[in-house]
Design a protein around this motif. Structure first.
Motif, PDB file in Angstrom:
ATOM      1  N   PRO A 391     -26.805 -11.782  70.074  1.00  0.00           N
ATOM      2  CA  PRO A 391     -27.711 -12.935  70.187  1.00  0.00           C
ATOM      3  C   PRO A 391     -27.431 -14.025  69.160  1.00  0.00           C
ATOM      4  O   PRO A 391     -27.466 -15.217  69.485  1.00  0.00           O
ATOM      5  N   ASN A 392     -27.126 -13.648  67.919  1.00  0.00           N
ATOM      6  CA  ASN A 392     -26.811 -14.638  66.891  1.00  0.00           C
ATOM      7  C   ASN A 392     -25.536 -15.403  67.228  1.00  0.00           C
ATOM      8  O   ASN A 392     -25.479 -16.639  67.130  1.00  0.00           O
ATOM      9  N   ILE A 393     -24.505 -14.648  67.630  1.00  0.00           N
ATOM     10  CA  ILE A 393     -23.227 -15.275  67.978  1.00  0.00           C
ATOM     11  C   ILE A 393     -23.401 -16.202  69.177  1.00  0.00           C
ATOM     12  O   ILE A 393     -22.871 -17.315  69.209  1.00  0.00           O
ATOM     13  N   PRO A 473     -18.917 -13.233  62.386  1.00  0.00           N
ATOM     14  CA  PRO A 473     -19.626 -11.936  62.374  1.00  0.00           C
ATOM     15  C   PRO A 473     -19.754 -11.349  60.970  1.00  0.00           C
ATOM     16  O   PRO A 473     -20.766 -10.724  60.639  1.00  0.00           O
ATOM     17  N   VAL A 474     -18.724 -11.575  60.136  1.00  0.00           N
ATOM     18  CA  VAL A 474     -18.790 -11.076  58.763  1.00  0.00           C
ATOM     19  C   VAL A 474     -19.872 -11.822  57.989  1.00  0.00           C
ATOM     20  O   VAL A 474     -20.644 -11.218  57.234  1.00  0.00           O
ATOM     21  N   TYR A 475     -19.931 -13.153  58.176  1.00  0.00           N
ATOM     22  CA  TYR A 475     -20.977 -13.944  57.507  1.00  0.00           C
ATOM     23  C   TYR A 475     -22.367 -13.459  57.913  1.00  0.00           C
ATOM     24  O   TYR A 475     -23.248 -13.271  57.072  1.00  0.00           O
ATOM     25  N   ILE A 538     -18.198 -21.611  80.099  1.00  0.00           N
ATOM     26  CA  ILE A 538     -16.834 -21.128  79.857  1.00  0.00           C
ATOM     27  C   ILE A 538     -16.566 -21.011  78.363  1.00  0.00           C
ATOM     28  O   ILE A 538     -16.002 -20.012  77.885  1.00  0.00           O
ATOM     29  N   TYR A 539     -16.975 -22.038  77.613  1.00  0.00           N
ATOM     30  CA  TYR A 539     -16.743 -22.039  76.164  1.00  0.00           C
ATOM     31  C   TYR A 539     -17.429 -20.854  75.487  1.00  0.00           C
ATOM     32  O   TYR A 539     -16.803 -20.099  74.723  1.00  0.00           O
ATOM     33  N   VAL A 540     -18.720 -20.664  75.781  1.00  0.00           N
ATOM     34  CA  VAL A 540     -19.488 -19.599  75.129  1.00  0.00           C
ATOM     35  C   VAL A 540     -18.985 -18.225  75.550  1.00  0.00           C
ATOM     36  O   VAL A 540     -18.851 -17.311  74.727  1.00  0.00           O
ATOM     37  N   LYS A 543     -15.810 -17.319  73.751  1.00  0.00           N
ATOM     38  CA  LYS A 543     -16.069 -16.980  72.353  1.00  0.00           C
ATOM     39  C   LYS A 543     -16.691 -15.586  72.225  1.00  0.00           C
ATOM     40  O   LYS A 543     -16.347 -14.822  71.306  1.00  0.00           O
ATOM     41  N   LEU A 544     -17.608 -15.261  73.122  1.00  0.00           N
ATOM     42  CA  LEU A 544     -18.211 -13.926  73.093  1.00  0.00           C
ATOM     43  C   LEU A 544     -17.175 -12.836  73.367  1.00  0.00           C
ATOM     44  O   LEU A 544     -17.191 -11.774  72.741  1.00  0.00           O
ATOM     45  N   LYS A 545     -16.265 -13.112  74.305  1.00  0.00           N
ATOM     46  CA  LYS A 545     -15.200 -12.147  74.593  1.00  0.00           C
ATOM     47  C   LYS A 545     -14.318 -11.949  73.365  1.00  0.00           C
ATOM     48  O   LYS A 545     -13.922 -10.822  73.045  1.00  0.00           O
ATOM     49  N   ASP A 546     -13.996 -13.063  72.682  1.00  0.00           N
ATOM     50  CA  ASP A 546     -13.183 -12.950  71.469  1.00  0.00           C
ATOM     51  C   ASP A 546     -13.895 -12.098  70.431  1.00  0.00           C
ATOM     52  O   ASP A 546     -13.271 -11.272  69.745  1.00  0.00           O
ATOM     53  N   TYR A 547     -15.198 -12.300  70.282  1.00  0.00           N
ATOM     54  CA  TYR A 547     -15.979 -11.520  69.299  1.00  0.00           C
ATOM     55  C   TYR A 547     -15.968 -10.038  69.657  1.00  0.00           C
ATOM     56  O   TYR A 547     -15.739  -9.175  68.800  1.00  0.00           O
TER      57      TYR A 547
END
Length: 548
Positions: A391-393, A473-475, A538-540, A543-547
């Protein structure tokens, strides 16, 4: 440029072309004359499946990549600020009995090359493998886009004009005469489309195939007799020395403009014909004709909304611009952690229920204790602990996507120009640094858009200090773990500290290189627009897939 064009007393409408192939009856109205070239594709068996190559060409931020994605089903990054595409991409589609390869090129304002991405686009459109050029034009900024259109028309290749963002034209109460515009551009196909809403795409592909099969009629903008005479002489010289050349007239014009690349590729003895640089006069003629086009095809321009100007008075203010930017980013992190943490609690409760259910099921099956612990305490708790940050990401990247697609990110580069200049970087260098918040690799690649090697090298050195999405995610994890009372402030401070260190590093580099001068920032500030849901999705999602 508009003012300079008015200083030329001999506008193209008053000039004449003495070429015997010129259609004199149309010269006075359209300022363009046409002669048939060998573009026909006759003799092709209609039962065989054809293949054609298309190049999408246009100004930065006109919607080329959005159109490319809509036609090919690709998911290339798009944003409402210039410089996103810095290399060519290929995609494929088909229409009826034709297979089509589409090339997405970097945005350029002119075929006169200064930067690397401009050279990429020019080489692409000059490639003999390109059968049709789709000139993507932002209909809401027609006057600015038409300069490139006039240059591309002189190449002599089949061209289709895609009038993108027609929905914005309607929203502003403006009208474009769709009959007069193609007449004044040599009767090329002009197709209204909306790449964001995916309308008009079939009509565009139909026009591309039909125009390719019919062939291109050579377009000749009428210049003053002095310049036109020199163009004819240089064209004849090109045809003599390079008889198979398909763009002799365009190259003749570039020789008059003293284009270095054309002179190197075609070292003709121009002698007294190209006795000086005629680039200024040629540009003036083109803009004079563009003014004439605008007078005849665009109506109700006075109704254009001034919302962008009103917003920019605050967001690009010389004093308030930077504080506003920091406040916006602080708001983004506040939403990330307040709303994100609320959703995170729901996610954790659901995960706990799931974990208890799995533990009960495993105990009922008589699974040994160590295997239960591995599954419940190891896999579910371990992976679930990472998934609870989704949810944060999600909220963070959603906010960044909205800022990009609305047009605000270009303002950030403009606002930061003065600050960046003090440490030896131009404001344009801030664009790769902004990309660095997403991923450092494309940010480093984006430095190719900078004009000088000095700027590119220095920007590449400081860009890794930007906090990319891999660090996010580390932050989030560390700020939640060690500073549970102020996680948003801590995460935001990490971003600010990274930017601060980047500025200090740039300052040190500038001192070591004795403060070499930088190129002033010249960047288009796109009008604010309502973010496109598909682009943001598409953008989000990427990014979620990358995370994950």
């Amino acid at each position: 440029m508009r003012n300079s064009s008015k200083t030329n007393g001999s506008k193209a409408g008053n000039s004449k072309v003495s070429d015997s192939k010129t259609n004199e009856s149309k010269a006075g109205n359209n300022m363009a004359s046409k002669s048939k070239t060998n573009g026909s594709k006759a003799g092709m068996d209609p039962k065989d499946r054809k293949h054609i190559n298309i190049a999408c060409v246009g100004n930065p931020n006109c919607g080329k990549t959005t159109l490319f994605n809509a036609l090919t089903g690709s998911k290339l990054k798009v944003a409402n600020w210039p410089g996103v595409t810095v290399e060519r991409f290929e995609g494929h589609t088909s229409y009826e009995d034709t297979d089509i390869t589409i090339v997405d090129t970097p945005g350029i304002y002119s075929l006169t090359c200064y930067t690397i991405e401009e050279k990429v686009t020019r080489q692409c459109v000059m490639d003999d493998d390109i059968d049709v050029i789709v000139n993507v034009v932002d209909a809401s900024s027609l006057e600015r886009n038409l300069y490139l259109t006039l240059q591309v028309l002189e190449l002599g290749k089949p061209i289709v004009l895609a009038l993108n963002m027609m929905d914005i034209i309607k929203e502003r109460g403006m009208e474009i005469d769709m009959h007069r515009l193609p007449e004044m551009l040599g009767n090329i196909p002009v197709v209204p489309v909306s790449a964001a809403r995916r309308t008009g795409l079939d009509i565009l592909l139909h026009a591309v195939i039909h125009h390719y099969e019919e062939g291109m009629e050579e377009y000749m903008l009428d210049y003053p007799e002095e310049i036109e005479g020199k163009i004819r002489k240089l064209t004849a010289m090109m045809q003599t020395d390079y008889p198979s050349h398909s763009s002799a007239r365009w190259h003749a014009i570039k020789l008059l403009e003293e284009d270095e690349e054309v002179r190197q590729e075609h070292p003709l003895e121009t002698g007294s014909v190209a006795d000086r640089n005629y680039e200024k006069e040629i540009i003036q003629c083109k803009y004079a004709y563009i003014e004439k086009i605008m007078e005849e095809v665009l109506f109700h321009k006075s109704k254009k909304a001034a919302a962008t100007d009103r917003i920019d008075r605050l967001l690009t203010h010389s004093v308030l611009g930077i504080p506003v930017f920091l406040l916006i980013m602080c708001l983004v992190f506040f939403l990330t952690f307040t709303v994100g943490d609320a959703l995170k609690g729901v996610f954790e409760a659901g995960l706990a229920v799931f974990s208890e259910g799995v533990a009960g099921a495993l105990a009922g099956l008589g699974v040994t204790a160590w295997l239960q612990s591995l599954i419940v305490d190891g896999i579910i708790a371990g992976v679930g602990g990472i998934l609870t940050f989704i949810p944060n990401i999600f909220i963070l990247f959603l906010a960044l996507a909205v800022l990009e697609d609305s047009g605000y990110m270009a303002r950030v580069a403009y606002v930061m120009d003065s600050c960046m200049g003090r440490v030896g970087l131009s404001g344009k260098a801030f664009l790769p640094m902004i990309l660095g918040f997403g991923c450092t690799v494309p940010a480093i690649m984006a430095t190719r858009a900078l004009e000088t090697e000095h700027d590119r090298r220095r920007t590449m050195l400081v860009t890794p200090f930007m906090s990319c999405s891999a660090r996010l995610p580390v932050y989030v994890l560390l700020s939640e773990m060690f500073f549970p009372k102020y996680p948003a402030l801590v995460a935001f401070s990490m971003y600010v500290v990274g930017m601060g260190i980047a500025i200090v590093a740039a300052l040190v580099c500038n001192r070591l290189e004795h403060g070499k001068a930088n190129v002033s920032l010249l960047i288009e500030l796109p009008e604010y627009k309502r973010p496109n849901a598909r682009t943001i999705r598409i953008y989000v999602w990427n990014k979620l897939k990358d995370y994950l």
